[in-house]
Design an enzyme around this catalytic site. Sequence first.
Site, PDB file in Angstrom:
ATOM      1  N   GLY A  18       0.948  -1.410   0.130  1.00 43.52           N
ATOM      2  CA  GLY A  18       0.100  -0.488   0.015  1.00 43.52           C
ATOM      3  C   GLY A  18       1.168   0.772  -0.134  1.00 43.52           C
ATOM      4  N   CYS A  19       0.197   2.727   0.453  1.00 43.89           N
ATOM      5  CA  CYS A  19       0.543   4.014  -0.100  1.00 43.89           C
ATOM      6  C   CYS A  19       1.753   4.154   1.197  1.00 43.89           C
ATOM      7  CB  CYS A  19       0.079   4.408   0.911  1.00 43.89           C
ATOM      8  SG  CYS A  19      -2.310   4.269   0.136  1.00 43.89           S
ATOM      9  N   TYR A  20       2.379   2.910   2.165  1.00 40.99           N
ATOM     10  CA  TYR A  20       3.690   3.212   2.762  1.00 40.99           C
ATOM     11  C   TYR A  20       5.366   2.483   2.401  1.00 40.99           C
ATOM     12  CZ  TYR A  20       1.622  -0.822   5.376  1.00 40.99           C
ATOM     13  OH  TYR A  20       1.098  -1.673   6.312  1.00 40.99           O
TER      14      TYR A  20
END
Length: 350
Positions: A145-147
């Site tokens: 995901g986003c990280y």
Amino acid sequence: MTRAHLNAASVAVPDHEVHGLFKDFARRQITDRRRVLLDRMMERSGIEARWSTLTPAPSEAGMDAEGFYRFGSFPSTAERMRVYDREATTLAERAARGLGTDLSGVTHLLVTSCTGFAAPGVDLQLVDRLGLDPGVERTLIGFMGCYAAINALRLARQIVLAEPDARVLCVSVELCTLHLQETDDLETVLSFSIFGDGAAAALVTADPFGFSLDKFRTQVMPDERSLITWHVGDQGFDMVLSGEVPSALKRSLPEAARAIVPEGHEEIGLWAVHPGGRSILDVVEASLALPSDALLPSREVLRRFGNMSSPTVLFVLEAMLRAGAAPGTPGLALAFGPGLTAEAMRFTAV
């Protein structure tokens, strides 16, 4: 003592701007009194443009020139993966070539992506297209995901500390717009009203210029794990991005910040915060009592590109590298994603 440095970063988006088209699609899904809330949330999103690998061609039948999104018959996960396999490497290659440096000496290739799967995948395709050594060491950091880009930079740092001659190419690519859903669930519609496609590349070596990569920390907020989830469904990947995320961050972020920067964050001069949405940035700014201009680079990335998942924080770091900073300026990168988890990277301008 060897130190790892983010020497350069480059970004790329597809050619097709689709924010207005996707806003119209969101309004098509919500036809009752909730549309007032939808309109208000989209108006306050802080986003002016998003980009897609799909060619827009709105009609009564669908949204794009290929007929990928046909109303009443959205594509299966397999169809979405075929487009991902066809398009993801092209965008990733554009980002990597944008570094403007000779890549023939790259020793390690790290690829992050959570919006598609294929094998042989983006990593092997990039080896061919970029003319990398066929023996380059490859690692795929998938479905985080986003990280995920923060995790890639952490691994790049560990490689350089272990092998000072290493030249590590990190590439993040996401085609978020392949996962629209036909649904009248307001939270799902709002989730996909902020996402766009994008790719970013970064070069990490021991060469002492750019940003030194100083320290990393993972901070899991265990009571909030259901607020951001990402699962493979039959009709694409199913995202849950709860409207409660800003409130959860407001509760947890001050304590997390003390763990990440135990001496206090007042001296941090560069804030590279993943712009997951305007409300996320507002909460970070307010809960940490940051100056009003601290998150301007993140807000500008959000305005121009939306949330592109894993490459987005690299877009912020690329803007900071391009703008320049006084040597010795300390920085902190933060990205939030499934867990609810914060990944943090402390860095210093060189």
